[in-house]
Write a protein that holds these residues in place. Structure first.
Motif, short mmCIF file in Angstrom:
data_model
loop_
_atom_site.label_atom_id
_atom_site.label_comp_id
_atom_site.label_asym_id
_atom_site.label_seq_id
_atom_site.Cartn_x
_atom_site.Cartn_y
_atom_site.Cartn_z
N LEU A 83 -73.86 43.52 -33.44
CA LEU A 83 -75.28 43.85 -33.27
C LEU A 83 -75.98 43.88 -34.63
CD1 LEU A 83 -75.04 46.69 -30.59
CD2 LEU A 83 -75.82 44.34 -30.24
N GLY A 86 -73.80 49.32 -28.68
CA GLY A 86 -72.95 48.75 -27.64
C GLY A 86 -72.05 49.86 -27.14
N GLU A 97 -76.23 47.55 -25.09
CA GLU A 97 -75.44 46.43 -24.54
C GLU A 97 -74.23 46.98 -23.81
OE1 GLU A 97 -71.86 43.82 -24.76
OE2 GLU A 97 -72.26 45.65 -25.91
N ARG A 151 -69.38 34.71 -20.71
CA ARG A 151 -69.31 36.12 -21.11
C ARG A 151 -70.61 36.78 -20.68
NH1 ARG A 151 -65.88 38.25 -24.79
NH2 ARG A 151 -66.29 40.35 -25.55
N ARG A 204 -73.01 39.80 -20.06
CA ARG A 204 -73.24 41.16 -20.54
C ARG A 204 -74.67 41.57 -20.19
NH1 ARG A 204 -68.60 40.87 -20.66
NH2 ARG A 204 -67.11 41.44 -22.29
N PHE A 208 -78.09 43.56 -21.17
CA PHE A 208 -78.86 44.02 -22.33
C PHE A 208 -80.04 44.84 -21.80
CE2 PHE A 208 -76.54 40.32 -23.66
CZ PHE A 208 -76.05 40.67 -24.92
N SER A 227 -66.21 42.73 -28.90
CA SER A 227 -67.50 42.58 -29.57
C SER A 227 -68.54 41.89 -28.69
CB SER A 227 -67.31 41.78 -30.88
OG SER A 227 -68.51 41.76 -31.61
N VAL A 228 -69.72 41.76 -29.25
CA VAL A 228 -70.81 41.01 -28.61
C VAL A 228 -70.77 39.56 -29.11
CG1 VAL A 228 -72.32 43.00 -28.33
CG2 VAL A 228 -72.45 41.63 -30.43
N VAL A 245 -77.29 38.06 -28.99
CA VAL A 245 -78.07 39.20 -29.50
C VAL A 245 -79.16 38.70 -30.45
CG1 VAL A 245 -77.97 41.48 -30.55
CG2 VAL A 245 -75.99 40.59 -29.33
#
Length: 426
Positions: free
Chosen positions: A82, A138, A188, A232, A234, A236, A385-386, A391
């Motif tokens: 991030l 996150g 996140e 992936r 995710r 937000f 991780s992101v 991001v």
């Protein structure tokens, strides 16, 4: 061929695809004023022109990370995904919190910190934190993820907000938002957060952010495949202290993303060898990443057993033209979710360097991300991780609204100072 008006302001506005009405609303000016700026009848306000230039440079990949536009704090920082994204849009990190020592080692090896990397967020003194504009976090996903829920159910342990160790960490974030009232935040988490506990978990989160904390909140589930060769998904969650008109639906994603070949070691001499991942002279991937006969046989038998039962469990085998499954924190165990085909021999795992590329920490033309930990730790860190480019896109979409709320906050501060002076005079 598209023709632009002669003024710099008009050129930037048209290149970005904003209408006159949109840029007027964004900058808090009338359309008539924008038309005058575009025609050169009057000069645009320099601070607003600078904002527009910054947004333009960020979206075109020309922004200098040395130019800070706002301050942010990085909570549950991991290895700084991030942070890396928000620095790319002109943010300056002024506070970091990450409890895992191995993650902190990687974080500190890659980012210049003029502040200490704090440990557990529950030990942070909220009254002695630096001033900041944006909070990014996150927050731990284990209580909300499908895998985490299944594991806790099997152990007879509670999860979500009933989990005494992790489920309540969201409320530490909420407490920080309540205390400091940042202008904006980005949270996140895993996609399953929306459906966990029949949607009740997410309802509590949204009610906390909107009704209890009074923020204007929007959310979106984004698949990283638009930016990196990996599925992936995710969620937000973005919130603004003021109603600045932010909406996720306006964020346009690339239609076609890259394939795995873009992150794999070339092995033909065009890529410099990097021990311990690749070997001289041609950059061939080290043999240790190729699965042993025993492990490869086990994975094939395991997959066949589940196929016979009608289940979809098994390994994922991919080549350069494919998009991989989700890289997980368990990748160090057997690498089964993302195995790379090799001609004439068993498939192999991704190397940690390829994982750094898959997650967007490494990009062509930039300094390689430093990996100061073991392969096992590296796989855990990248898997948790992101995806950085996702991001970055979210941050770039937030940036005009961050400027807008900062302008509003500045005006409010000036009014309050004026009243203080009047009261002091009286």
């Amino acid at each position: 061929m598209k023709t632009f008006k002669n003024t710099e302001f008009a050129h930037i506005r048209e290149t970005m695809g904003y209408s006159v009405r949109e840029v007027a609303e964004l900058l808090g000016k009338s359309e008539r004023t924008i038309y005058r700026w575009e025609k050169g009848e009057s000069l645009p306000e320099q601070n607003l022109l600078r904002e527009l230039k910054t947004i333009y440079n960020v979206r075109s990949g020309q922004h200098s990370e040395n130019e800070a536009n706002f301050r942010f704090i990085d909570l549950f920082a991991g290895i700084g995904g991030l942070r890396k994204a928000f620095e790319s849009i002109g943010g300056k990190c002024v506070f970091t919190s990450e409890w895992d020592l191995a993650c902190r080692k990687t974080y500190q090896a890659n980012y210049e910190c003029d502040h200490p990397v704090n440990g557990d967020i529950r030990d942070v003194d909220l009254d002695n934190m630096p001033q900041y504009d944006v909070l990014v976090a996150g927050f731990p996903c284990q209580p909300f993820s499908i895998a985490g829920v299944s594991k806790k159910n099997s152990l007879g342990r509670p999860h979500g907000f009933h989990d005494a160790t992790q489920g309540t960490l969201f409320f530490d974030v909420a407490q920080m938002i309540e205390r400091h009232r940042p202008k904006a935040f980005l949270l996140e988490n895993v996609k399953n957060l929306v459906s966990h506990d029949k949607g009740n978990t997410f309802k509590v989160i949204m009610r906390t952010l909107q009704e209890e904390l009074g923020y204007y909140v929007d959310f979106r589930v984004i698949d990283a495949k638009h930016f990196v060769p990996q599925h992936r998904e995710r969620i937000f969650i973005v919130g603004f202290r003021d109603d600045v008109g932010f909406e996720f639906k306006d964020l346009k994603l690339p239609q076609f993303g890259p394939k795995l070949g873009s992150i794999l070691h070339q092995e033909n001499g065009t890529e410099a060898p990097e021990a311990p991942y690749t070997e001289a002279p041609n950059g061939k991937v080290a043999d240790k990443y190729t699965l042993s006969d025993r492990l490869w046989e086990y994975l094939q038998n395991y997959a066949e057993k589940h196929r016979a039962k009608g289940n979809g469990f098994g390994f994922g085998l991919f080549g350069p033209d494919d998009i991989a499954r989700t890289l997980s924190a368990r990748y160090y165990k057997d690498g089964s979710e993302i195995l790379i085909r090799q001609e004439g021999k068993n498939p192999r795992r991704l190397t940690p360097r390829e994982c750094a590329r898959l997650m967007g920490f490494d990009k062509p033309g930039q300094r390689s991300f430093v990996i100061p930990v073991s392969d096992t730790q590296a796989y855990k860190q990248f898997g948790n991780s992101v995806a950085v480019p996702v991001v970055e896109a979210v941050g770039a979409h937030m940036l005009p609204y961050i400027f807008k709320v900062m302008r509003s906050a500045k005006d409010t501060d000036q009014v309050e100072m004026l009243f203080e002076k009047v009261e002091a005079y009286a």
